[in-house]
Scaffold this motif. Structure first.
Motif, short mmCIF file in Angstrom:
data_model
loop_
_atom_site.label_atom_id
_atom_site.label_comp_id
_atom_site.label_asym_id
_atom_site.label_seq_id
_atom_site.Cartn_x
_atom_site.Cartn_y
_atom_site.Cartn_z
N ILE A 415 1.00 -1.39 0.12
CA ILE A 415 0.01 0.06 -0.02
C ILE A 415 0.94 1.92 0.01
O ILE A 415 1.89 1.04 0.59
N TYR A 416 0.44 2.49 -0.97
CA TYR A 416 1.24 3.59 -0.59
C TYR A 416 0.38 4.92 -0.98
O TYR A 416 -0.75 4.13 -1.36
N VAL A 417 0.97 5.51 -0.40
CA VAL A 417 0.29 6.82 -0.63
C VAL A 417 1.76 7.83 -1.41
O VAL A 417 2.32 7.78 -1.40
N CYS A 418 1.00 8.88 -2.05
CA CYS A 418 0.98 9.91 -2.56
C CYS A 418 0.21 11.31 -2.73
O CYS A 418 -0.80 11.12 -2.47
N SER A 419 0.72 12.45 -1.83
CA SER A 419 0.12 13.35 -1.36
C SER A 419 0.59 14.77 -1.94
O SER A 419 1.59 14.69 -1.57
N PRO A 421 -0.55 18.80 -1.46
CA PRO A 421 -1.70 20.05 -1.16
C PRO A 421 -2.48 20.48 -3.15
O PRO A 421 -3.34 20.59 -3.32
N SER A 422 -1.32 20.02 -4.15
CA SER A 422 -2.20 21.11 -5.61
C SER A 422 -3.57 19.77 -5.74
O SER A 422 -3.88 20.08 -6.41
N TYR A 423 -2.78 18.43 -5.42
CA TYR A 423 -4.32 17.47 -6.30
C TYR A 423 -4.50 17.02 -4.77
O TYR A 423 -5.55 15.89 -5.58
N GLY A 424 -4.66 17.12 -3.23
CA GLY A 424 -5.04 15.82 -2.96
C GLY A 424 -4.25 14.29 -2.43
O GLY A 424 -3.37 14.75 -2.56
N THR A 425 -4.99 13.44 -2.47
CA THR A 425 -4.21 12.26 -1.86
C THR A 425 -4.37 11.14 -3.10
O THR A 425 -5.87 11.03 -2.85
N GLU A 426 -3.46 10.32 -2.82
CA GLU A 426 -3.49 9.14 -3.70
C GLU A 426 -3.22 7.98 -3.17
O GLU A 426 -1.88 8.22 -2.50
N PHE A 427 -4.18 6.84 -2.43
CA PHE A 427 -3.90 5.94 -2.53
C PHE A 427 -3.65 4.26 -3.15
O PHE A 427 -5.00 4.18 -3.76
N MET A 428 -2.76 3.49 -3.20
CA MET A 428 -2.19 2.84 -4.17
C MET A 428 -2.31 1.31 -3.69
O MET A 428 -1.50 0.68 -2.68
N LEU A 429 -2.88 0.76 -3.71
CA LEU A 429 -2.82 -1.16 -3.68
C LEU A 429 -2.52 -1.94 -4.19
O LEU A 429 -3.39 -1.32 -5.30
N GLU A 430 -1.84 -2.94 -4.08
CA GLU A 430 -1.11 -3.63 -5.27
C GLU A 430 -1.24 -5.02 -4.34
O GLU A 430 -0.61 -5.52 -3.61
N ILE A 431 -2.07 -6.76 -4.99
CA ILE A 431 -2.61 -7.13 -4.17
C ILE A 431 -1.90 -8.72 -5.30
O ILE A 431 -2.45 -8.10 -6.18
N PRO A 432 -1.53 -9.11 -4.83
CA PRO A 432 -2.05 -10.53 -5.48
C PRO A 432 -2.88 -10.96 -6.68
O PRO A 432 -3.58 -11.00 -5.26
N ILE A 433 -2.94 -11.93 -7.45
CA ILE A 433 -4.85 -12.17 -8.01
C ILE A 433 -4.26 -13.68 -6.85
O ILE A 433 -5.74 -13.94 -7.22
N GLN A 434 -3.61 -13.99 -7.03
CA GLN A 434 -4.05 -15.61 -5.99
C GLN A 434 -3.01 -15.59 -5.57
O GLN A 434 -2.12 -15.51 -5.60
N LEU A 435 -3.12 -16.24 -4.38
CA LEU A 435 -2.42 -16.10 -2.39
C LEU A 435 -1.68 -17.28 -2.78
O LEU A 435 -1.70 -18.29 -2.71
N ASP A 436 -0.31 -16.56 -2.43
CA ASP A 436 0.73 -18.30 -1.76
C ASP A 436 0.02 -19.22 -0.50
O ASP A 436 -0.58 -18.71 -0.16
#
Length: 436
Positions: A415-419, A421-436
């Motif tokens: 999980i990443y955050v990029c924020s 004041p000029s454009y707000g806040t963005e959270f990005m989630l990356e998860i595998p399609i299939q868990l080990d």
């Protein structure tokens, strides 16, 4: 090499004996070695070692671990000052006390010795009382230094262990709170859904019969109007009073509206069940978009405050995950985005953009972005810490993002955050399609 007594090495972690005295003499003249050995022969607590080959000095020092080194200033093969610098540059010998021995007592020679790192300076052969006193003094100081260093190392290790323990306790506390929170929420949602679902299904199931009955009655009224065109004045007055024509026209519309209302309630109940997913505690392949839509439906009452939702859903396969936990992540991120947007002035256009896509690396990426005020750079590295919150007292626990971080880690994702004041806040989630 002359040796008197045996040196007892102290293993790591064992109490250091600050009374141990081990002397290493490095001098190219064997007669000096014999002389110093005789001077120290009566001192039972001093272990004496002598070598006449400077090239073996560092290796020997590493082997016997002296507490004091006596080093001749002038030797034919290797200069004493050069050897002194070697001792000071080697990590195993850089802090051992070194006493320089010389037949000259010139100020410049002494200055050169001290500048190169010597601890003391003696004229060969010194008085036995002075020699022993200086050996014991430097040895005691060195042993005290080693004991202090060992104590500091132990304290630092304990501090790191304590810090790690505190982190683990915090993580455990967050997990316990998360488990209790999800359990309570799930039970409440499931109970509420069950209580609502039964009467709604009863009402919804009877709409078919009600619709048929009403249509039959309306048909009968029309048949009476056709068969008896001459209406009784009293009946005519009553029909006019109740506005019979309007009732005949509006009643099917009311019935249709009521049916739409029950359909909506059933959708909400289904979304509540999908969100809690108590029957899906184990990992299961699910439609991620259904989880996002269910969460948005639950938050719909807050989204009506001039907040626009923009969906950019990609073509995703079914994703193996823990659905209830992943839905909680969506709830936390979307709730935070709504909170941030509600801080904006009313005239500002408020938007939340939800985008999903499948990556080339066999993962799915979910991005939730708002155009709120953003998060200051100095706070961004703290937002995933347990109990850290920027919200006022009684308006936030500081657990939402910490729980989300742990859930995404459990899903082998990031999980990443990029924020800004000029454009707000963005959270990005990356998860595998299939868990080990």
């Amino acid at each position: 090499m002359v040796q008197k007594n045996k040196l007892q090495h102290s293993p790591s972690g064992v109490h250091l004996d600050t009374d141990v005295v081990t002397v290493l003499l490095i001098d190219d003249q064997a007669i000096i070695g014999e002389a110093v050995s005789r001077l120290l022969s009566n001192e039972k607590d001093i272990a004496f070692h002598y070598i006449d080959e400077p090239a073996q000095a560092i290796q020997t020092a590493i082997s016997i671990a002296p507490t004091v080194i006596l080093l001749d200033m002038v030797m034919p093969d290797i200069d004493g000052l050069m050897l002194l610098r070697w001792f000071r540059s080697h990590p195993a010998t850089y802090d051992i006390p070194i006493v320089m021995l010389s037949s000259k007592e010139e100020p410049q020679i002494k200055a050169d010795a001290f500048a190169a790192g010597a601890n003391d300076y003696l004229i060969k052969l010194p008085d036995v009382v002075e020699l022993i006193a200086r050996i014991r003094y430097h040895s005691q100081a060195y042993n005290n230094l080693k004991a202090l260093s060992a104590a500091n190392a132990t304290s630092q290790l304990q501090a790191r262990q304590l810090e790690q323990t505190l982190k683990e306790l915090k993580a455990t506390q967050v997990q316990l709170i998360q488990t209790e929170k999800m359990s309570s929420l799930g039970k409440m949602v499931a109970g509420l859904a069950h209580e609502i679902n039964n009467p709604i299904n009863f009402i919804h199931g009877n709409f078919i019969h009600l619709h048929n009955y009403i249509q039959s009655l309306l048909g009968l009224i029309k048949l009476y109007q056709q068969q008896y065109p001459s209406v009784n004045p009293e009946i005519q007055n009553h029909a006019t009073e109740i506005n019979l024509d309007f009732i005949i026209e509006d009643l099917p519309k009311i019935l249709s509206s009521m049916r739409m209302g029950t359909d909506r309630i059933r959708e909400i109940v289904l979304s509540l069940r999908n969100f809690s997913r108590l029957d899906q505690a184990d990992k299961k392949a699910v439609n991620i978009h259904e989880g996002l839509d269910s969460t948005l439906l639950i938050l719909n009452h807050r989204l009506k405050q001039d907040i626009e939702i923009i969906k950019k859903y990609g073509d995703l396969p079914l994703v193996e995950c823990y659905p209830a936990q992943l839905n909680q992540v969506f709830m936390n991120l979307l709730s935070n985005a709504i909170d941030a947007l509600l801080e904006q002035p009313k005239q500002e256009q408020k938007q939340i953009v939800i985008e999903t896509e499948k990556t080339d690396s066999g993962k799915i990426k979910i991005t939730i972005q708002d155009n709120g005020p953003g998060i200051s750079p100095e706070l961004q590295h703290k937002i995933f810490d347990p109990f850290f919150t920027t919200k006022p007292v009684n308006q936030g626990t500081g657990l939402g993002l910490a729980i989300s971080y742990q859930i995404i880690e459990k899903h082998q994702g990031n999980i990443y955050v990029c924020s800004d004041p000029s454009y707000g806040t963005e959270f990005m989630l990356e998860i595998p399609i299939q868990l080990d």
